[in-house]
Design a protein around this motif. Structure first.
Motif, PDB file in Angstrom:
ATOM      1  N   GLU A   1       0.742  -1.189  -0.054  1.00 40.36           N
ATOM      2  CA  GLU A   1      -0.033  -0.061   0.065  1.00 40.36           C
ATOM      3  C   GLU A   1       0.788   1.291   0.123  1.00 40.36           C
ATOM      4  O   GLU A   1       1.984   1.034   0.321  1.00 40.36           O
ATOM      5  CB  GLU A   1      -0.924   0.045   1.309  1.00 40.36           C
ATOM      6  CG  GLU A   1      -1.713  -1.204   1.374  1.00 40.36           C
ATOM      7  CD  GLU A   1      -2.289  -1.274   2.855  1.00 40.36           C
ATOM      8  OE1 GLU A   1      -3.473  -0.771   2.965  1.00 40.36           O
ATOM      9  OE2 GLU A   1      -1.732  -1.785   3.774  1.00 40.36           O
ATOM     10  N   ARG A   2       0.406   2.408  -0.583  1.00 37.69           N
ATOM     11  CA  ARG A   2       0.835   3.468  -0.441  1.00 37.69           C
ATOM     12  C   ARG A   2       1.349   3.944   0.934  1.00 37.69           C
ATOM     13  O   ARG A   2       0.501   3.946   1.808  1.00 37.69           O
ATOM     14  CB  ARG A   2       0.311   4.692  -1.136  1.00 37.69           C
ATOM     15  CG  ARG A   2       1.233   6.139  -1.361  1.00 37.69           C
ATOM     16  CD  ARG A   2       0.245   7.102  -2.025  1.00 37.69           C
ATOM     17  NE  ARG A   2      -0.078   6.777  -3.388  1.00 37.69           N
ATOM     18  CZ  ARG A   2       0.734   6.912  -4.547  1.00 37.69           C
ATOM     19  NH1 ARG A   2       1.931   7.490  -4.244  1.00 37.69           N
ATOM     20  NH2 ARG A   2       0.454   6.488  -5.504  1.00 37.69           N
ATOM     21  N   ILE A   3       2.618   4.265   1.164  1.00 36.92           N
ATOM     22  CA  ILE A   3       3.040   4.658   2.591  1.00 36.92           C
ATOM     23  C   ILE A   3       3.864   6.033   2.613  1.00 36.92           C
ATOM     24  O   ILE A   3       4.280   6.440   1.568  1.00 36.92           O
ATOM     25  CB  ILE A   3       3.888   3.922   3.442  1.00 36.92           C
ATOM     26  CG1 ILE A   3       5.310   3.584   2.526  1.00 36.92           C
ATOM     27  CG2 ILE A   3       3.276   2.260   3.474  1.00 36.92           C
ATOM     28  CD1 ILE A   3       6.124   2.692   3.267  1.00 36.92           C
TER      29      ILE A   3
ATOM     30  N   VAL B   1       6.734   7.488   3.885  1.00 39.87           N
ATOM     31  CA  VAL B   1       8.221   7.005   4.343  1.00 39.87           C
ATOM     32  C   VAL B   1       8.591   7.399   5.560  1.00 39.87           C
ATOM     33  O   VAL B   1       9.141   6.917   6.483  1.00 39.87           O
ATOM     34  CB  VAL B   1       8.997   7.129   3.025  1.00 39.87           C
ATOM     35  CG1 VAL B   1      10.408   6.554   3.581  1.00 39.87           C
ATOM     36  CG2 VAL B   1       8.717   6.264   1.834  1.00 39.87           C
ATOM     37  N   GLY B   2       8.517   8.769   5.575  1.00 33.08           N
ATOM     38  CA  GLY B   2       8.971   9.524   6.792  1.00 33.08           C
ATOM     39  C   GLY B   2       8.179   9.185   8.191  1.00 33.08           C
ATOM     40  O   GLY B   2       8.855   8.828   9.377  1.00 33.08           O
ATOM     41  N   HIS B   3       6.793   8.972   8.090  1.00 34.50           N
ATOM     42  CA  HIS B   3       6.016   8.569   9.179  1.00 34.50           C
ATOM     43  C   HIS B   3       6.478   6.953   9.540  1.00 34.50           C
ATOM     44  O   HIS B   3       6.503   6.614  10.646  1.00 34.50           O
ATOM     45  CB  HIS B   3       4.695   8.504   8.769  1.00 34.50           C
ATOM     46  CG  HIS B   3       3.669   8.207   9.876  1.00 34.50           C
ATOM     47  ND1 HIS B   3       3.503   9.022  11.059  1.00 34.50           N
ATOM     48  CD2 HIS B   3       2.852   6.899  10.159  1.00 34.50           C
ATOM     49  CE1 HIS B   3       2.464   8.429  11.827  1.00 34.50           C
ATOM     50  NE2 HIS B   3       2.260   7.122  11.335  1.00 34.50           N
ATOM     51  N   THR B   4       6.766   6.243   8.463  1.00 31.05           N
ATOM     52  CA  THR B   4       7.098   5.027   8.697  1.00 31.05           C
ATOM     53  C   THR B   4       8.347   4.744   9.488  1.00 31.05           C
ATOM     54  O   THR B   4       8.574   3.840  10.331  1.00 31.05           O
ATOM     55  CB  THR B   4       7.156   4.099   7.450  1.00 31.05           C
ATOM     56  OG1 THR B   4       5.751   4.287   6.597  1.00 31.05           O
ATOM     57  CG2 THR B   4       7.138   2.548   7.781  1.00 31.05           C
ATOM     58  N   MET B   5       9.255   5.774   9.230  1.00 30.89           N
ATOM     59  CA  MET B   5      10.672   5.623   9.935  1.00 30.89           C
ATOM     60  C   MET B   5      10.339   6.103  11.283  1.00 30.89           C
ATOM     61  O   MET B   5      11.129   5.696  12.097  1.00 30.89           O
ATOM     62  CB  MET B   5      11.662   6.761   8.983  1.00 30.89           C
ATOM     63  CG  MET B   5      11.815   5.932   7.590  1.00 30.89           C
ATOM     64  SD  MET B   5      13.087   7.391   6.766  1.00 30.89           S
ATOM     65  CE  MET B   5      14.381   7.635   7.949  1.00 30.89           C
ATOM     66  N   ARG B   6       9.646   6.918  11.533  1.00 27.60           N
ATOM     67  CA  ARG B   6       9.291   7.412  12.675  1.00 27.60           C
ATOM     68  C   ARG B   6       8.864   6.188  13.687  1.00 27.60           C
ATOM     69  O   ARG B   6       9.127   5.900  14.910  1.00 27.60           O
ATOM     70  CB  ARG B   6       8.185   8.568  12.967  1.00 27.60           C
ATOM     71  CG  ARG B   6       8.853   9.936  12.638  1.00 27.60           C
ATOM     72  CD  ARG B   6       7.790  11.078  12.938  1.00 27.60           C
ATOM     73  NE  ARG B   6       7.063  11.253  11.859  1.00 27.60           N
ATOM     74  CZ  ARG B   6       7.002  11.782  10.797  1.00 27.60           C
ATOM     75  NH1 ARG B   6       8.066  12.416  10.440  1.00 27.60           N
ATOM     76  NH2 ARG B   6       5.695  11.803   9.872  1.00 27.60           N
TER      77      ARG B   6
ATOM     78  N   ALA C   1      -0.640  -1.471  17.125  1.00 30.27           N
ATOM     79  CA  ALA C   1      -1.939  -2.099  16.594  1.00 30.27           C
ATOM     80  C   ALA C   1      -2.068  -2.510  15.101  1.00 30.27           C
ATOM     81  O   ALA C   1      -2.904  -3.266  14.518  1.00 30.27           O
ATOM     82  CB  ALA C   1      -2.912  -0.859  16.721  1.00 30.27           C
ATOM     83  N   ARG C   2      -1.184  -2.159  14.315  1.00 31.67           N
ATOM     84  CA  ARG C   2      -0.803  -2.705  12.858  1.00 31.67           C
ATOM     85  C   ARG C   2      -2.154  -2.260  12.005  1.00 31.67           C
ATOM     86  O   ARG C   2      -2.488  -2.917  11.097  1.00 31.67           O
ATOM     87  CB  ARG C   2      -0.470  -4.042  12.671  1.00 31.67           C
ATOM     88  CG  ARG C   2       0.871  -3.920  13.144  1.00 31.67           C
ATOM     89  CD  ARG C   2       1.519  -5.305  12.788  1.00 31.67           C
ATOM     90  NE  ARG C   2       1.094  -6.229  14.024  1.00 31.67           N
ATOM     91  CZ  ARG C   2       1.221  -7.600  14.054  1.00 31.67           C
ATOM     92  NH1 ARG C   2       1.645  -8.043  13.114  1.00 31.67           N
ATOM     93  NH2 ARG C   2       0.957  -8.327  15.085  1.00 31.67           N
ATOM     94  N   ARG C   3      -2.917  -1.081  12.421  1.00 30.73           N
ATOM     95  CA  ARG C   3      -3.961  -0.712  11.530  1.00 30.73           C
ATOM     96  C   ARG C   3      -3.915   0.135  10.194  1.00 30.73           C
ATOM     97  O   ARG C   3      -4.774   0.247   9.558  1.00 30.73           O
ATOM     98  CB  ARG C   3      -5.060  -0.225  12.701  1.00 30.73           C
ATOM     99  CG  ARG C   3      -5.718  -1.231  13.478  1.00 30.73           C
ATOM    100  CD  ARG C   3      -6.776  -0.838  14.031  1.00 30.73           C
ATOM    101  NE  ARG C   3      -7.291  -1.400  15.339  1.00 30.73           N
ATOM    102  CZ  ARG C   3      -7.147  -0.971  16.680  1.00 30.73           C
ATOM    103  NH1 ARG C   3      -6.346  -0.181  16.924  1.00 30.73           N
ATOM    104  NH2 ARG C   3      -7.377  -2.030  17.612  1.00 30.73           N
ATOM    105  N   THR C   4      -2.673   0.769  10.111  1.00 29.64           N
ATOM    106  CA  THR C   4      -2.362   1.656   9.134  1.00 29.64           C
ATOM    107  C   THR C   4      -1.399   1.130   8.089  1.00 29.64           C
ATOM    108  O   THR C   4      -0.738   0.032   8.560  1.00 29.64           O
ATOM    109  CB  THR C   4      -1.905   2.938   9.714  1.00 29.64           C
ATOM    110  OG1 THR C   4      -0.468   2.613  10.203  1.00 29.64           O
ATOM    111  CG2 THR C   4      -2.657   3.671  10.589  1.00 29.64           C
TER     112      THR C   4
ATOM    113  N   LYS D   1       6.056  -3.245  10.517  1.00 28.33           N
ATOM    114  CA  LYS D   1       6.075  -4.494  11.370  1.00 28.33           C
ATOM    115  C   LYS D   1       6.634  -5.563  10.245  1.00 28.33           C
ATOM    116  O   LYS D   1       7.539  -6.346  10.798  1.00 28.33           O
ATOM    117  CB  LYS D   1       4.835  -5.012  11.839  1.00 28.33           C
ATOM    118  CG  LYS D   1       4.714  -6.206  12.533  1.00 28.33           C
ATOM    119  CD  LYS D   1       5.475  -6.084  13.734  1.00 28.33           C
ATOM    120  CE  LYS D   1       5.264  -7.095  14.690  1.00 28.33           C
ATOM    121  NZ  LYS D   1       5.848  -7.000  16.108  1.00 28.33           N
ATOM    122  N   ALA D   2       6.585  -5.315   8.824  1.00 25.50           N
ATOM    123  CA  ALA D   2       7.252  -6.173   8.106  1.00 25.50           C
ATOM    124  C   ALA D   2       8.650  -6.221   7.875  1.00 25.50           C
ATOM    125  O   ALA D   2       9.520  -7.022   7.929  1.00 25.50           O
ATOM    126  CB  ALA D   2       6.418  -5.934   6.461  1.00 25.50           C
TER     127      ALA D   2
END
Length: 214
Positions: free
Chosen positions: A73-75, A77-82, A140-143, A150-151
């Protein structure tokens, strides 16, 4: 600022001239230096020792930068790094729970929730809420970002075990079936990365690094 006398900053208090907000922020930054002392089960690829949580978190942030194209899914990247940078901070107080240690996992959530309450309150209220929200989102892994984070968190130890020609795959009771089950969350964030992991597991079985379980 917390009155906890066991905070690292109490060993050498900051100058009194600092504002309360800056003092709280710097105290938190000093306290999370403890992350460098929390050892994980995974062996390093570059040295004959185990990695620590700070090294793990840095590695995840870099992986998010480089592998974001593989997210299903489109993510952001900066938020995922946080998310990956803060997700293990609670282990400063809760300790690391090895992936294949089922006994330690029994009270993992309880220990980590208590650690989150204790650690994040050191920050100014607005930042404490923000960081806690990031930690809760990861858990929660809802986003899409949390699922990909998590992956990546599950993929990184597989790479280290691959380089060690077994590593924690040699833990008693661990078989290829167990490895697949404990890392299956990867496919929730990236089918391509899950396919790559499947290849490593299959080749690991053929090489004798993972017990087939059959």
């Amino acid at each position: 600022m917390s009155s906890d006398e066991h905070l690292l900053v109490q060993q050498n208090p900051l100058p009194a001239a600092l504002s309360n907000r800056l003092a709280d922020q710097l105290s938190f930054i000093i306290e999370v230096d403890r992350l460098k002392t929390v050892l994980r089960a995974s062996p390093l690829a570059a040295a004959d020792r185990r990695e620590n949580d700070a090294e793990h978190s840095w590695h995840l942030a870099l992986m998010v930068m480089l592998l974001s194209d593989y997210a299903d899914e489109r993510i952001d990247v900066g938020h995922t790094m946080r998310l990956v940078v803060i997700h293990d901070l609670v282990e400063i107080y809760a300790g690391d729970t090895p992936l294949y240690d089922t006994a330690a996992a029994a009270d993992q959530q309880e220990r980590e929730e208590a650690a989150a309450d204790r650690l994040f309150r050191l920050l100014p209220v607005d930042q404490a809420r923000w960081i806690r929200a990031l930690w809760d989102e990861f858990e929660a892994r809802r986003t899409p970002e949390a699922r990909f984070a998590k992956a990546i968190d599950r993929l990184q130890p597989i790479l280290l075990n691959w380089m060690a020609r077994g590593g924690t795959w040699n833990t008693p009771g661990v078989t290829a079936e167990v490895v697949r089950a404990r890392t299956s969350g990867i496919k929730d964030g990236s089918r391509q990365l899950w396919d790559a992991v499947h290849s490593m597991i299959e080749d690991g079985i053929r090489a004798g690094w993972i017990k087939s379980g059959e």
